[in-house]
Scaffold this motif. Structure first.
Motif, PDB file in Angstrom:
ATOM      1  N   MET B 224       0.832  -0.982  -0.013  1.00  0.00           N
ATOM      2  CA  MET B 224      -0.332   0.172   0.072  1.00  0.00           C
ATOM      3  C   MET B 224       0.866   1.275  -0.111  1.00  0.00           C
ATOM      4  SD  MET B 224      -3.477  -1.539   2.422  1.00  0.00           S
ATOM      5  CE  MET B 224      -1.991  -1.180   4.224  1.00  0.00           C
ATOM      6  N   TYR B 225       0.220   1.987  -0.439  1.00  0.00           N
ATOM      7  CA  TYR B 225       0.834   3.573  -0.814  1.00  0.00           C
ATOM      8  C   TYR B 225       0.531   3.914   0.421  1.00  0.00           C
ATOM      9  CZ  TYR B 225       1.557   2.123  -5.449  1.00  0.00           C
ATOM     10  OH  TYR B 225       1.882   1.962  -6.941  1.00  0.00           O
ATOM     11  N   ASP B 249      11.091   8.389  -8.987  1.00  0.00           N
ATOM     12  CA  ASP B 249      11.036   6.362  -9.541  1.00  0.00           C
ATOM     13  C   ASP B 249      10.728   5.924  -8.332  1.00  0.00           C
ATOM     14  OD1 ASP B 249      13.675   7.876 -10.518  1.00  0.00           O
ATOM     15  OD2 ASP B 249      14.250   8.686  -9.170  1.00  0.00           O
ATOM     16  N   GLY B 250      11.561   4.779  -8.082  1.00  0.00           N
ATOM     17  CA  GLY B 250      10.664   3.724  -7.207  1.00  0.00           C
ATOM     18  C   GLY B 250       8.974   3.019  -7.741  1.00  0.00           C
ATOM     19  N   ARG B 251       8.239   2.778  -6.627  1.00  0.00           N
ATOM     20  CA  ARG B 251       7.126   2.481  -6.521  1.00  0.00           C
ATOM     21  C   ARG B 251       5.583   3.742  -6.362  1.00  0.00           C
ATOM     22  NH1 ARG B 251       2.464  -1.098  -4.609  1.00  0.00           N
ATOM     23  NH2 ARG B 251       2.971  -0.687  -2.785  1.00  0.00           N
ATOM     24  N   PHE B 252       5.033   3.830  -7.870  1.00  0.00           N
ATOM     25  CA  PHE B 252       4.207   4.779  -7.760  1.00  0.00           C
ATOM     26  C   PHE B 252       2.835   4.526  -8.584  1.00  0.00           C
ATOM     27  CE2 PHE B 252       7.047   5.413 -11.168  1.00  0.00           C
ATOM     28  CZ  PHE B 252       5.540   6.338 -12.589  1.00  0.00           C
ATOM     29  N   ALA B 253       1.824   5.271  -8.627  1.00  0.00           N
ATOM     30  CA  ALA B 253       0.693   5.022  -9.469  1.00  0.00           C
ATOM     31  C   ALA B 253       0.080   6.962  -9.848  1.00  0.00           C
ATOM     32  CB  ALA B 253      -0.197   4.621  -8.614  1.00  0.00           C
ATOM     33  N   LEU B 304      -4.629   0.940  -3.288  1.00  0.00           N
ATOM     34  CA  LEU B 304      -4.401   0.020  -4.425  1.00  0.00           C
ATOM     35  C   LEU B 304      -5.332  -1.237  -4.910  1.00  0.00           C
ATOM     36  CD1 LEU B 304      -2.133  -2.383  -2.978  1.00  0.00           C
ATOM     37  CD2 LEU B 304      -3.763  -3.782  -2.006  1.00  0.00           C
ATOM     38  N   VAL B 305      -6.167  -1.056  -4.326  1.00  0.00           N
ATOM     39  CA  VAL B 305      -7.387  -1.409  -5.218  1.00  0.00           C
ATOM     40  C   VAL B 305      -7.292  -1.125  -6.289  1.00  0.00           C
ATOM     41  CG1 VAL B 305      -9.374  -1.458  -5.672  1.00  0.00           C
ATOM     42  CG2 VAL B 305      -8.832  -2.760  -3.337  1.00  0.00           C
ATOM     43  N   LYS B 306      -6.873   0.160  -6.279  1.00  0.00           N
ATOM     44  CA  LYS B 306      -7.867   1.070  -7.632  1.00  0.00           C
ATOM     45  C   LYS B 306      -6.395   0.734  -9.020  1.00  0.00           C
ATOM     46  CE  LYS B 306      -9.289   5.794  -8.350  1.00  0.00           C
ATOM     47  NZ  LYS B 306      -9.674   6.879  -8.024  1.00  0.00           N
TER      48      LYS B 306
END
Lengths: 253, 310
Positions: B224-225, B249-253, B304-306
């Protein structure tokens, strides 16, 4: 037979009768008043006619009707009232199955009804000094053998209620129809013998009221009528139960 | 062990459940998470045989549940919030009735009911019928019925619905005791992530009937972000979405709401946003609003779901 289910249903009745004592007492007083009303209201008419059996016949008819209503109502109220009380889904979680639970509940209701009506009938007889010539144990024995036909009929209605929901109107109509059923004569075998409960009432009328000799073939007709309607009820209910579970309709009332 | 394997259920053309599989062991508390219509209740109802599923198998200790109802002796359930007990009886009378319905009675059961009744704080309402209880106490009464005969597995559908903080706290304690002391396995559906985080060892996330995530709470949290940057530009053409992507960078949405034209970026560490903000400053991009805020657990779950959906 699962005795724990029968005992559980009897205990549930006790809880509800004790909790809602006013409802219980007023219900019993109402039945008592109906008996007293029957005795006093009809007595003059009967004496004039010189027909001693008319009073017995009338009371017999009333007991038949109350018994038939209790047998049929014990099944349908499970689905309609318990749904409104809010716990129908939990009843479907009975390890012995919902149909088994309903059959035990119905037996418990009928036993209670038989017990109450008999006590009240004797109170009314003592209070009015009108002693009926009715053999209650034999009459109830026959009726308990005939009751499964109405339970089966109730199961058919419950199955319909599971899927189509609002069936109270048909239910109310059928409750009135029971008055007609208890008046018909289904013995010896005729077209009326095919209707639920009719052979049972007829046999009780023959043996208890008319004190005619007991005929075994008539008992076979009563048992066959009970077995066929109960079987049909279980098959129909199971069919609609599966349909309701497929469409996720259980408990959505 | 309660095992659900390849469970599918369809209504007309719509999948309520699609190939859902998971296990629940004794002594375990597992959460079934998901938004409305995600398939949580359908899963619980399938386990209870209240609906007929199309495909898959449910087994309890290796025995398939579809062939017999006997397994229901080992299962307790609180279904549909508090709407599943007899409102004309008291909580104890209900518990006694439902325990016997499953085939359990006697001194030990009564003792268990009395202890739970006290632990749930229902003693002061012992003479009241359920219909006269508050929503929270109705919920407790339903829980008392489900736990009265100490079933091996307990299914709780939205147990915190309508409960105050204190009651939720009490509920957490009781649920933990069920798992730790009685070795009961509990499957809990809920929207309340904070509640789930406190008591559950594993989480199953459903989205539109599909299994989105299965694992422990820390694994879910790591997915989760933690932050959200919201940006509204005066001139949307000045800063296209594609050029934004390269600044992270890294994990993003990154998601954009076409109606409000607000761009949301979900990310994990505060440092991740520096390059993006620096670019806006350097290029003198005209902005109407820029906000950075930590995400609540609920918001993080929704994000997260999105993102999984995308």
């Amino acid at each position: 037979m699962h005795l724990h289910l029968l005992f559980n249903e009897l205990k549930l009745q006790y809880y509800e009768m004790r909790q809602y004592w006013f409802e219980t007492v007023s219900g019993l007083i109402l039945i008592l008043l109906m008996f007293v009303g029957l005795f006093y209201g009809i007595k003059g008419f009967v004496v004039e006619q010189g027909d001693n059996q008319s009073l017995d016949g009338l009371v017999f008819g009333f007991i038949m009707w109350s018994f038939a209503s209790a047998a049929y109502g014990s099944v349908t109220k499970t689905l309609i009232e318990d749904n409104q009380k809010g716990y129908l889904e939990q009843l479907f979680l009975c390890p012995q199955g919902f149909v088994s639970l309903v059959l035990h509940r119905s037996l418990a209701d009928n036993l209670t009804s038989v017990f109450m009506v008999t006590i009240i009938a004797y109170i009314a007889m003592a209070a009015t000094n009108n002693w009926l010539d009715i053999n209650f144990p034999i009459m109830y024995g026959i009726l308990l053998l005939a009751a499964p036909s109405l339970v089966g009929f109730g199961l058919i209605m419950c199955g319909l209620a599971l899927v189509f929901k609002r069936v109270e109107t048909i239910g109310a109509f059928l409750t009135l129809g029971l008055m007609g059923l208890v008046a018909l004569d289904g013995l010896p075998f005729n077209l009326f013998s095919l209707l639920p409960f009719v052979p049972g009432v007829s046999l009780a009328r023959e043996v208890v009221l008319e004190q005619s000799p007991f005929i075994w073939s008539h008992l076979v007709i009563v048992l066959a009528n009970s077995a066929i309607y109960l079987g049909l009820g279980i098959v129909t209910f199971t069919f609609f139960e599966r349909k309701a579970k497929k469409l996720n309709l259980i408990g959505q009332y | 062990m309660l095992s659900i394997s390849g469970l599918s259920k369809c209504y007309k053309d719509k999948h309520a459940l699609e190939n859902v599989s998971f296990d629940l062991d004794r002594g375990e508390i597992v959460a079934l998470l998901g938004a409305n219509g995600s398939g949580k209740t359908t899963t619980v109802q399938s386990i209870c045989k209240l609906i007929e599923y199309d495909e898959g198998t449910i087994t309890l200790d290796g025995e398939p549940t579809h062939s017999s109802n006997a397994y229901l002796q080992k299962v307790g359930a609180v279904l549909g919030g508090s709407r599943n007990i007899n409102w004309r009886l008291t909580a104890k009378q209900n518990a006694d009735y439902f325990a016997r319905l499953r085939g359990f009675s006697g001194t030990k059961i009564h003792q268990n009911i009395n202890e739970l009744h006290s632990a749930l704080g229902l003693d002061e309402h012992s003479k009241k019928e359920v219909m006269k209880l508050s929503t929270g106490n109705k919920q407790k009464a339903a829980l008392l019925c489900a736990l009265s005969y100490t079933p091996d597995f307990v299914l709780l559908d939205e147990p915190t619905l309508g409960l105050d903080f204190q009651t939720v706290d009490d509920l957490q304690t009781i649920i933990k005791q069920c798992a730790n002391k009685q070795n009961q396995g509990l499957l809990i559906t809920s929207h309340d992530l904070a509640f789930i985080e406190n008591i559950c060892s594993r989480v199953i996330v459903l989205h539109q009937g599909k299994l989105l995530f299965k694992g422990d709470v820390s694994a879910l949290k790591s997915k989760m972000y933690k932050y959200r940057l919201s940006l509204q530009l005066n001139d949307r053409q000045q800063f296209p979405l594609a050029s934004m992507q390269s600044l992270w960078d890294g994990r993003f949405a990154i998601t954009e709401n076409p109606e409000t034209q607000i761009v949301d970026v979900h990310f994990e560490t505060s440092e991740q946003s520096l390059k993006f903000i620096h670019h806006i400053h350097e290029q003198k991009i005209s902005i109407a609003e820029l906000k950075i805020a930590p995400l609540s657990v609920d918001e993080a779950y929704q994000a997260l779901v999105k993102s999984e959906k995308q």
